[in-house]
Enzyme design. Structure first.
Site, mmCIF file in Angstrom:
data_model
loop_
_atom_site.group_PDB
_atom_site.id
_atom_site.type_symbol
_atom_site.label_atom_id
_atom_site.label_comp_id
_atom_site.label_asym_id
_atom_site.label_seq_id
_atom_site.Cartn_x
_atom_site.Cartn_y
_atom_site.Cartn_z
ATOM 1 N N ARG A 23 0.829 -1.203 0.000
ATOM 2 C CA ARG A 23 0.000 0.000 0.000
ATOM 3 C C ARG A 23 0.863 1.253 0.000
ATOM 4 N NH1 ARG A 23 -5.071 -1.430 4.003
ATOM 5 N NH2 ARG A 23 -6.087 -2.798 2.504
ATOM 6 N N GLU A 36 -1.643 -8.548 -5.981
ATOM 7 C CA GLU A 36 -2.936 -9.067 -6.425
ATOM 8 C C GLU A 36 -2.839 -10.530 -6.869
ATOM 9 O OE1 GLU A 36 -5.914 -8.065 -6.009
ATOM 10 O OE2 GLU A 36 -5.233 -6.225 -5.068
ATOM 11 N N TYR A 119 -11.947 -8.681 -11.886
ATOM 12 C CA TYR A 119 -11.500 -8.178 -10.587
ATOM 13 C C TYR A 119 -10.066 -7.635 -10.655
ATOM 14 C CZ TYR A 119 -9.370 -7.690 -6.151
ATOM 15 O OH TYR A 119 -8.641 -7.141 -5.128
ATOM 16 N N ASP A 137 -14.456 -7.863 -5.376
ATOM 17 C CA ASP A 137 -14.114 -9.212 -4.911
ATOM 18 C C ASP A 137 -15.205 -9.667 -3.940
ATOM 19 O OD1 ASP A 137 -13.659 -7.814 -2.573
ATOM 20 O OD2 ASP A 137 -11.830 -8.909 -2.065
ATOM 21 N N CYS A 203 -20.765 -1.660 14.178
ATOM 22 C CA CYS A 203 -20.492 -1.168 12.822
ATOM 23 C C CYS A 203 -20.977 0.278 12.656
ATOM 24 C CB CYS A 203 -21.200 -2.072 11.815
ATOM 25 S SG CYS A 203 -21.134 -1.442 10.133
HETATM 26 S S1 SF4 Z 1 -24.375 -3.383 9.884
HETATM 27 FE FE1 SF4 Z 1 -23.609 -5.444 9.718
HETATM 28 S S2 SF4 Z 1 -24.214 -6.147 7.681
HETATM 29 FE FE2 SF4 Z 1 -24.441 -3.914 7.724
HETATM 30 S S3 SF4 Z 1 -22.504 -3.158 6.876
HETATM 31 FE FE3 SF4 Z 1 -22.302 -3.188 9.097
HETATM 32 S S4 SF4 Z 1 -21.380 -5.207 9.568
HETATM 33 FE FE4 SF4 Z 1 -22.164 -5.278 7.472
#
Ligand code: SF4
Length: 310
Positions: A23, A36, A119, A137, A203
């Site tokens: 990178r 790659e 890809y 990918d 997330c």
């Molecule tokens: S909430 Fe869960 S499914 Fe949605 S992008 Fe985040 S990790 Fe992925």
């Protein structure tokens, strides 16, 4: 929605990016190319170590193009899927010959070169040249299908859906940041939106992700189930092993015994722990490897002499 998605991914990446040797600032087209080819089917950690060795031995595309096939196969040791070494070598030779050693930066030219699929072409254009070409990918596919469509990826998509996905990814690439954005997607797919255990509760995209509510309530039924490919192979000590593993062991054996005469039994016992009378099977694997130009061999009754390369 695409803008929110891209900005969130980039913000996450600025805090969590992985430090990988191919990178920025080392992401010359040649280094991206080598990484790659190595990363296809091989884990990042394993590639990191081999990547440094390989690029020290062949620091430029010209060094690689000028090397013998045997030398390139030898240097591929530990990565498996040895055919990739030959394809990479052919790629380098063709670029040296037809493009004065400069890896081209158009889709049309790249697609004419050995080992290039949709890809890898997208990966070279985006990672190395920062062009807004999607590199889709399994990680990228999974994130987009989950986030934008609320589905999980159990089956291959049809042609129309593939086109829609391509357009969706292309439209979400932030101006002038294709390389960073693709790196961010790769890390996000490997660390957060993973195949078997997405980290939905932590997330940063969860409040707008279409898949999040489904994952929360029905996780047992909607999780990704990979389709198992049925590969040819045989049993070794009661366990089914695909032939590609035995092929890899044969090439590894030749790396260590290049040009030596050895008994077929010795080769067999090195390749398969319980080798007994499967000489025909073993020689068929050798024949195929010879046909693919990974090795060559001479059979002398119960002895064999093997070499790397064509
Ligand atoms: S909430 Fe869960 S499914 Fe949605 S992008 Fe985040 S990790 Fe992925």
């Amino acid at each position: 929605m695409a803008q929110l998605f891209s900005q969130t991914i980039l913000a996450w990446y600025s805090l969590h990016k992985r430090d990988l040797p191919w990178r920025s600032p080392y992401n010359t087209p040649y280094h991206v190319l080598v990484s790659e080819f190595m990363l296809q089917q091989t884990q990042v950690l394993r590639v990191m170590e081999k990547f440094r060795e390989f690029t020290s031995k062949f620091p430029t595309l010209h060094h690689l193009a000028d090397a013998s096939k045997a030398d390139v196969i030898k240097s591929w040791s530990g990565l498996g899927y040895n055919r990739r070494a030959l394809l990479l070598h052919s790629f380098a030779q063709e670029v040296a010959e037809k493009h004065h050693g400069e890896i081209p930066n158009t889709k049309e030219e790249l697609q004419q070169l050995p080992g290039m699929g949709p890809y890898t072409t997208g990966a070279i254009l985006s990672f190395a040249f920062n062009l807004p070409e999607p590199a889709i990918d399994v990680n990228v596919r999974r994130i987009y299908v989950r986030y934008f469509q609320g589905k999980d990826q159990g089956l291959p998509l049809g042609k129309k859906e593939e086109m829609e996905l391509y357009t969706l990814v292309k439209n979400s690439i932030p101006d002038g940041r294709s390389s960073t954005f693709h790196n961010a997607l790769m890390d996000f797919g490997s660390l957060i939106c993973t195949r078997d255990a997405p980290q939905c509760s932590s997330c940063p995209l969860s409040s707008s992700c279409q898949f999040y509510p489904l994952y929360d309530t029905k996780k047992a039924t909607v999780l990704f189930v990979a389709e198992k490919k049925i590969e040819p192979g045989v049993y070794e000590q009661g366990k089914f092993i695909p032939n590609r593993i035995f092929r890899g062991r044969i090439v590894e054996f030749v790396r260590k015994n290049d040009g030596r005469i050895v008994s077929v039994i010795k080769l067999g016992k090195t390749v398969k722990a319980d080798f007994n009378t499967e000489q025909e099977w073993l020689l068929k694997l050798c024949e195929k490897l010879q046909h693919e130009k990974l090795i060559k061999y001479e059979l002398m009754k119960d002895k064999i002499r093997m070499y790397l390369g064509p």
